[in-house]
Design a protein around this motif. Structure first.
Motif, PDB file in Angstrom:
ATOM      1  N   THR A 128       0.807  -1.130   0.159  1.00 46.68           N
ATOM      2  CA  THR A 128       0.052  -0.126   0.104  1.00 46.68           C
ATOM      3  C   THR A 128       0.847   1.423  -0.037  1.00 46.68           C
ATOM      4  OG1 THR A 128      -0.162   0.045   2.387  1.00 46.68           O
ATOM      5  CG2 THR A 128      -1.792  -1.424   1.352  1.00 46.68           C
ATOM      6  N   ALA A 129       0.369   2.511   0.126  1.00 45.62           N
ATOM      7  CA  ALA A 129       0.849   3.783   0.033  1.00 45.62           C
ATOM      8  C   ALA A 129       1.915   3.816   1.266  1.00 45.62           C
ATOM      9  CB  ALA A 129      -0.101   4.928   0.088  1.00 45.62           C
ATOM     10  N   THR A 130       3.190   4.574   0.946  1.00 42.86           N
ATOM     11  CA  THR A 130       3.980   4.504   2.224  1.00 42.86           C
ATOM     12  C   THR A 130       4.074   5.977   2.680  1.00 42.86           C
ATOM     13  OG1 THR A 130       5.755   5.489   0.710  1.00 42.86           O
ATOM     14  CG2 THR A 130       5.623   3.080   0.792  1.00 42.86           C
ATOM     15  N   ILE A 131       2.867   6.736   2.356  1.00 45.96           N
ATOM     16  CA  ILE A 131       2.871   8.086   2.939  1.00 45.96           C
ATOM     17  C   ILE A 131       1.691   8.457   3.624  1.00 45.96           C
ATOM     18  CG2 ILE A 131       4.462   8.799   1.256  1.00 45.96           C
ATOM     19  CD1 ILE A 131       1.939  10.334   0.086  1.00 45.96           C
ATOM     20  N   GLU A 132       1.445   9.236   4.304  1.00 53.00           N
ATOM     21  CA  GLU A 132       0.008   9.933   4.919  1.00 53.00           C
ATOM     22  C   GLU A 132      -0.001  10.940   4.180  1.00 53.00           C
ATOM     23  OE1 GLU A 132       0.163  11.016   9.007  1.00 53.00           O
ATOM     24  OE2 GLU A 132       2.319  10.867   9.056  1.00 53.00           O
ATOM     25  N   LEU A 133      -1.378  11.568   4.588  1.00 51.08           N
ATOM     26  CA  LEU A 133      -1.903  12.607   3.901  1.00 51.08           C
ATOM     27  C   LEU A 133      -0.962  13.840   4.031  1.00 51.08           C
ATOM     28  CD1 LEU A 133      -4.032  14.046   2.033  1.00 51.08           C
ATOM     29  CD2 LEU A 133      -5.409  14.612   3.979  1.00 51.08           C
ATOM     30  N   GLU A 134      -0.505  14.037   5.381  1.00 50.46           N
ATOM     31  CA  GLU A 134       0.318  15.170   5.895  1.00 50.46           C
ATOM     32  C   GLU A 134       1.546  15.297   5.210  1.00 50.46           C
ATOM     33  OE1 GLU A 134       1.756  17.309   9.893  1.00 50.46           O
ATOM     34  OE2 GLU A 134       1.375  15.159   9.748  1.00 50.46           O
ATOM     35  N   ASP A 135       2.182  14.156   4.601  1.00 53.61           N
ATOM     36  CA  ASP A 135       3.314  13.944   3.821  1.00 53.61           C
ATOM     37  C   ASP A 135       3.355  14.806   2.789  1.00 53.61           C
ATOM     38  OD1 ASP A 135       4.626  12.628   5.443  1.00 53.61           O
ATOM     39  OD2 ASP A 135       4.014  10.465   4.884  1.00 53.61           O
ATOM     40  N   LEU A 136       2.068  14.826   1.892  1.00 54.77           N
ATOM     41  CA  LEU A 136       1.952  15.609   0.758  1.00 54.77           C
ATOM     42  C   LEU A 136       2.173  17.229   1.020  1.00 54.77           C
ATOM     43  CD1 LEU A 136      -1.128  14.044  -0.789  1.00 54.77           C
ATOM     44  CD2 LEU A 136       1.061  13.911  -1.680  1.00 54.77           C
ATOM     45  N   THR A 137       1.951  17.727   2.322  1.00 54.35           N
ATOM     46  CA  THR A 137       2.285  19.134   2.475  1.00 54.35           C
ATOM     47  C   THR A 137       3.705  19.517   2.661  1.00 54.35           C
ATOM     48  OG1 THR A 137       2.278  18.796   4.991  1.00 54.35           O
ATOM     49  CG2 THR A 137       0.261  19.247   3.771  1.00 54.35           C
ATOM     50  N   GLY A 138       4.518  18.456   2.499  1.00 56.25           N
ATOM     51  CA  GLY A 138       5.831  18.815   2.390  1.00 56.25           C
ATOM     52  C   GLY A 138       6.760  18.509   1.128  1.00 56.25           C
ATOM     53  N   ALA A 139       6.161  17.792   0.267  1.00 58.76           N
ATOM     54  CA  ALA A 139       6.688  17.500  -1.002  1.00 58.76           C
ATOM     55  C   ALA A 139       6.953  18.612  -1.873  1.00 58.76           C
ATOM     56  CB  ALA A 139       5.849  16.431  -1.689  1.00 58.76           C
ATOM     57  N   ASP A 140       8.102  18.652  -2.378  1.00 59.95           N
ATOM     58  CA  ASP A 140       8.559  19.911  -3.332  1.00 59.95           C
ATOM     59  C   ASP A 140       8.408  19.210  -4.871  1.00 59.95           C
ATOM     60  OD1 ASP A 140      10.610  18.203  -3.045  1.00 59.95           O
ATOM     61  OD2 ASP A 140      12.156  19.894  -3.012  1.00 59.95           O
ATOM     62  N   LEU A 141       8.030  18.061  -5.050  1.00 62.72           N
ATOM     63  CA  LEU A 141       7.914  17.441  -6.341  1.00 62.72           C
ATOM     64  C   LEU A 141       6.925  16.244  -6.161  1.00 62.72           C
ATOM     65  CD1 LEU A 141       8.496  16.809  -9.360  1.00 62.72           C
ATOM     66  CD2 LEU A 141      10.562  15.441  -8.814  1.00 62.72           C
ATOM     67  N   ILE A 142       5.866  16.313  -7.046  1.00 61.55           N
ATOM     68  CA  ILE A 142       4.847  15.295  -7.029  1.00 61.55           C
ATOM     69  C   ILE A 142       4.679  14.795  -8.358  1.00 61.55           C
ATOM     70  CG2 ILE A 142       2.549  14.468  -6.621  1.00 61.55           C
ATOM     71  CD1 ILE A 142       2.351  16.734  -4.476  1.00 61.55           C
ATOM     72  N   PHE A 143       5.093  13.378  -8.836  1.00 63.88           N
ATOM     73  CA  PHE A 143       4.873  12.921  -9.894  1.00 63.88           C
ATOM     74  C   PHE A 143       3.112  12.365  -9.924  1.00 63.88           C
ATOM     75  CE2 PHE A 143       9.501  12.388 -10.168  1.00 63.88           C
ATOM     76  CZ  PHE A 143       9.827  12.548 -11.258  1.00 63.88           C
ATOM     77  N   VAL A 144       2.588  12.733 -11.042  1.00 52.91           N
ATOM     78  CA  VAL A 144       1.274  12.056 -11.360  1.00 52.91           C
ATOM     79  C   VAL A 144       1.153  11.231 -12.455  1.00 52.91           C
ATOM     80  CG1 VAL A 144      -1.205  12.503 -11.717  1.00 52.91           C
ATOM     81  CG2 VAL A 144       0.360  13.962 -10.102  1.00 52.91           C
ATOM     82  N   ILE A 145       1.350   9.950 -12.644  1.00 52.61           N
ATOM     83  CA  ILE A 145       1.591   8.989 -13.590  1.00 52.61           C
ATOM     84  C   ILE A 145       0.270   8.171 -13.630  1.00 52.61           C
ATOM     85  CG2 ILE A 145       3.207   7.213 -14.340  1.00 52.61           C
ATOM     86  CD1 ILE A 145       5.080   8.087 -11.961  1.00 52.61           C
ATOM     87  N   GLY A 146      -0.111   8.077 -15.001  1.00 47.79           N
ATOM     88  CA  GLY A 146      -1.102   7.340 -15.525  1.00 47.79           C
ATOM     89  C   GLY A 146      -2.480   7.462 -14.705  1.00 47.79           C
ATOM     90  N   ALA A 147      -2.835   8.596 -14.255  1.00 47.59           N
ATOM     91  CA  ALA A 147      -4.027   8.865 -13.606  1.00 47.59           C
ATOM     92  C   ALA A 147      -4.478  10.331 -14.069  1.00 47.59           C
ATOM     93  CB  ALA A 147      -3.648   8.996 -12.258  1.00 47.59           C
TER      94      ALA A 147
END
Length: 723
Positions: free
Chosen positions: A194-213
């Motif tokens: 499953t996912a390795t992150i929680e929702l809060e982790d997205l608040t500190g990401a400086d790069l997000i890949f969005v792949i096949g979605a």
């Protein structure tokens, strides 16, 4: 060409659509449904629960989207009028999916006698008695149990317990048609599924890949996080063959500034590989990262194995082979690799564009390889995020609705209930359908969803469903799967409560491994029953001598106690209805580089390039903006130029080469079948074609990924010609 350059995702039109839907169902009813302490019924991104219906686990309000409102609009409908059932099944089969959805809620048990032309209402006792009798007289090995992702953890646990006590391990769920490849690919690389992150982790990401979605349509609240990433100076890199307008620019309704300025820029870069060529692109990105010297050598040496073989494979692969396979220039790949190399915290999010291939597991392994290369798994604000579809599809798998259980879980369950379950390996979803098509399935219990529409190769799906002598459906509404593939056998359809109508609190698990508590308690239709109550009643009648007290186990508190004692990581479920403490499942969120593999390390995996289909176009099926899974809410797609559901999306050069013009009728042929459609130009790479699911299922064959058993809905070799 259909001009989509002016289209902005979200925005005032979606706000107005949501308001009009609320007005249609009634402001009071909608407000009650959307603000009650129940988990959202739409995607697995998750919101609601004990913080309130429009609040997520970060306390953000309002966390709601048009998908949430659409789901509520279906559930708040009145019961289907009795006059409808005076029409024949053939009459009902002429309705579109949208028309079926709009008939209303199912308010009474329905029975189709063998060979009969109509569905007839039954009372509950007669329906349950007959269903239990038919199942009891069937060889369990000639049956299967299938669940969608709409059900609760409690109902799902009882569902699989009933199936195994009955005598079959043919227990499966809709993940075999969506993200099972994710689970398999992550197990081989990081030892968890499953996912390795929680929702809060997205608040500190400086790069997000969005792949096949395409989260602008399928996970709209994720777009808010992408917008925030851009606004704090981060990057969003989209990898998708189709240039989706909602991923280019999106007016986020909860952001006044985003609305006022006509939308926020979402993608900072956008790569469009040919359909099915993603592994070549991922290997190109990894090769560029190594050549640019930005790999995290310390992380690799301390926390990973298999790197030498992985690196040697990349060194042996030429840039010419990479670019020829994916259709992207080396400079494009190197540009994105450099952006990745500069990132401090990167999150990789992907959807079914990665899993719906015969090499879907390898796609996921290639994504994990790329994340491991820079040490982006096993710390805060970075990691892996599979974008799962239905609201509790992950939870259904967690609590055991699958054909093979871990040995320790199976042993604990047998000990807890004093029973011995069958030892035979259960069949996955496609294998069950193939067995049905071969005449080897006599009964099926189908809880939610639309298995007929979800299965590839529509002619095969109809044949398989028709061959099942007794079909028992548990559902909130009628759908096309109840009137197609009917065959000559019997069919029972039992009406169930929606999540916010449950008689007792239930729990659900989001894609972030977060378990929420839903209060239920709203009463709309007095004649519907909870799934767990129905399953308990069936268990009593089917297995009267069983040591399992099915009547008691239809109570959710007792079910949660059992889940907490049996399923690793779910211990906090035991008192969730008392403590009201929602929680992340233990050992899933990885904020330290400790992996679930036997050696505790992450594993690089060599992923060969898939074979190509020279001379043929490659088609992927997809969903529209006004759609959720196989449920159609709108017949046209507002994010793709109001395209209708018969649209066949093509690259302009591919159209010209075939002498096709915009709006022309075309025939699309595959090895599985053919469909008629309307040629529609779209921003796609050469050789790529898109068509809507489930209509395009007539073209999708039965081939599956050998490891995940997931069909190739998104890599179908086809020819397109004038009709």
């Amino acid at each position: 060409m259909t001009d989509t350059s002016h289209i902005v995702g979200g925005g005032p039109k979606k706000v107005l659509y949501t308001l009009s839907t609320i007005n249609r169902i009634g402001v009071g009813k909608a407000t009650k449904a959307l603000t009650a302490k129940n988990t959202c019924k739409a995607c697995a991104y998750g919101m609601g629960g004990q913080q309130g219906g429009m609040t997520n686990e970060l306390g953000e309000f309002p966390s709601v989207c048009n998908k949430s409102v659409q789901a509520q609009s279906t559930d708040i409908q009145p019961p289907i009028p009795a006059l409808v059932f005076e029409h024949t099944i053939d009459d009902l089969a002429e309705l579109t999916g949208k028309e079926m959805e709009s008939l209303g809620r199912l308010g009474t048990p329905l029975f189709r006698r063998a060979g009969a032309s109509r569905l007839e209402p039954l009372d509950w006792d007669a329906a349950l008695d007959h269903a239990a009798h038919r199942l009891a007289e069937t060889d369990p090995q000639r049956s299967f149990f299938y669940s969608s992702g709409r059900s609760s953890n409690e109902a799902g646990f009882l569902f699989q317990l009933l199936a195994r006590a009955y005598g079959t391990n043919n227990v499966n769920n809709c993940s075999y048609y969506c993200h099972q490849a994710t689970s398999e690919g992550l197990k081989t690389t990081i030892g968890t599924g499953t996912a390795t992150i929680e929702l809060e982790d997205l608040t500190g990401a400086d790069l997000i890949f969005v792949i096949g979605a395409n989260p602008s349509s399928n996970h709209p609240r994720f777009i808010h996080m992408l917008k925030n990433c851009r606004e704090r100076g981060g990057q969003v890199i989209v990898i998708n063959p189709a240039k989706e307008p909602g991923l280019v620019k999106f007016a986020v309704p909860k952001s006044p500034l985003s609305m006022l300025k006509g939308g926020s820029e979402i993608a900072s870069d956008y790569l469009q590989p040919r359909i099915g060529s993603d592994i070549a692109l991922f290997k190109g990105l990894a090769k560029a990262v190594l050549e640019q010297g930005t790999a995290d050598r310390d992380f690799i040496s301390s926390h990973a194995t298999g790197f030498d073989s992985f690196r040697a494979d990349l060194e042996a692969l030429s840039w010419e082979a990479i670019t020829a396979a994916c259709g992207l220039a080396r400079s494009e790949i190197e540009r994105v690799a450099a952006a990745y190399g500069r990132a401090r915290n990167a999150v990789f999010a992907w959807g079914m564009g990665m899993t719906h291939h015969v090499h879907g597991v390898a796609n996921v392994e290639a994504i994990a390889n790329l994340a491991l290369l820079r040490g982006m798994i096993g710390r805060r604000f970075a990691g892996l995020l599979p974008l799962r579809g239905h609201s509790n599809v992950q939870g259904i798998g967690t609590i055991g609705v699958k054909p093979v259980l871990a040995r320790d879980v199976l042993d604990r369950m047998q000990e807890a209930f004093g029973v011995t379950f069958p030892e035979e390996k259960g069949l996955d979803t496609m294998a069950c359908m193939q067995k049905a098509a071969a005449g080897a399935i006599d009964a099926a219990v189908i809880m939610g969803g639309n298995l007929w529409a979800a299965t590839p190769d529509t002619a095969f799906s109809s044949r398989a469903m028709a061959n099942i002598g007794f079909k028992l459906f548990l559902t909130t509404t009628l759908n096309q799967g109840h009137v197609h593939g009917v065959g000559e056998g019997e069919m029972m359809i039992l009406p169930v409560t929606a999540r916010d109508e449950e008689w007792e609190p239930t729990t659900q698990e989001s894609m972030f491994n977060f378990v929420r508590l839903s209060d239920g308690g709203i009463r709309r239709i007095e004649t519907v029953r909870p799934e767990s109550w129905i399953l308990g009643q069936l268990g009593q009648r089917m297995l009267p001598q069983s040591p399992i007290d099915f009547a008691a186990f239809s109570g959710h508190t007792k079910l949660r106690d059992a889940i907490a004692a049996i399923v690793p990581g779910m211990e906090q479920l035991a008192d969730i209805d008392v403590a009201k403490r929602e929680f992340h499942i233990r050992n899933r969120v990885l904020h330290a580089p400790s992996f679930g593999t036997a050696d505790g390390k992450a594993h690089f995996v060599v992923t060969p390039l898939p074979e190509q289909a020279p001379g043929r176009l490659m088609l992927a099926s997809m969903r529209s903006e006004g759609q959720f899974n196989s449920i159609i809410y709108e017949e046209t797609d507002s994010y793709r130029g109001q395209a209708g559901r018969e649209s066949i999306f093509l690259n302009a050069d591919d159209m010209a080469a075939r002498g096709l013009v915009e709006g022309q009728a075309v025939m699309v042929r595959s090895d599985a079948g053919e469909m008629r459609g309307i040629a529609t130009r779209f921003d796609l790479p050469p050789g790529s074609v898109l068509a809507y699911y489930p209509e395009a299922n007539v073209l999708v064959g039965q081939a599956v990924d050998p490891r995940s058993k997931t069909p190739a809905f998104k890599s179908v070799p086809v020819e397109v010609s004038a009709a």
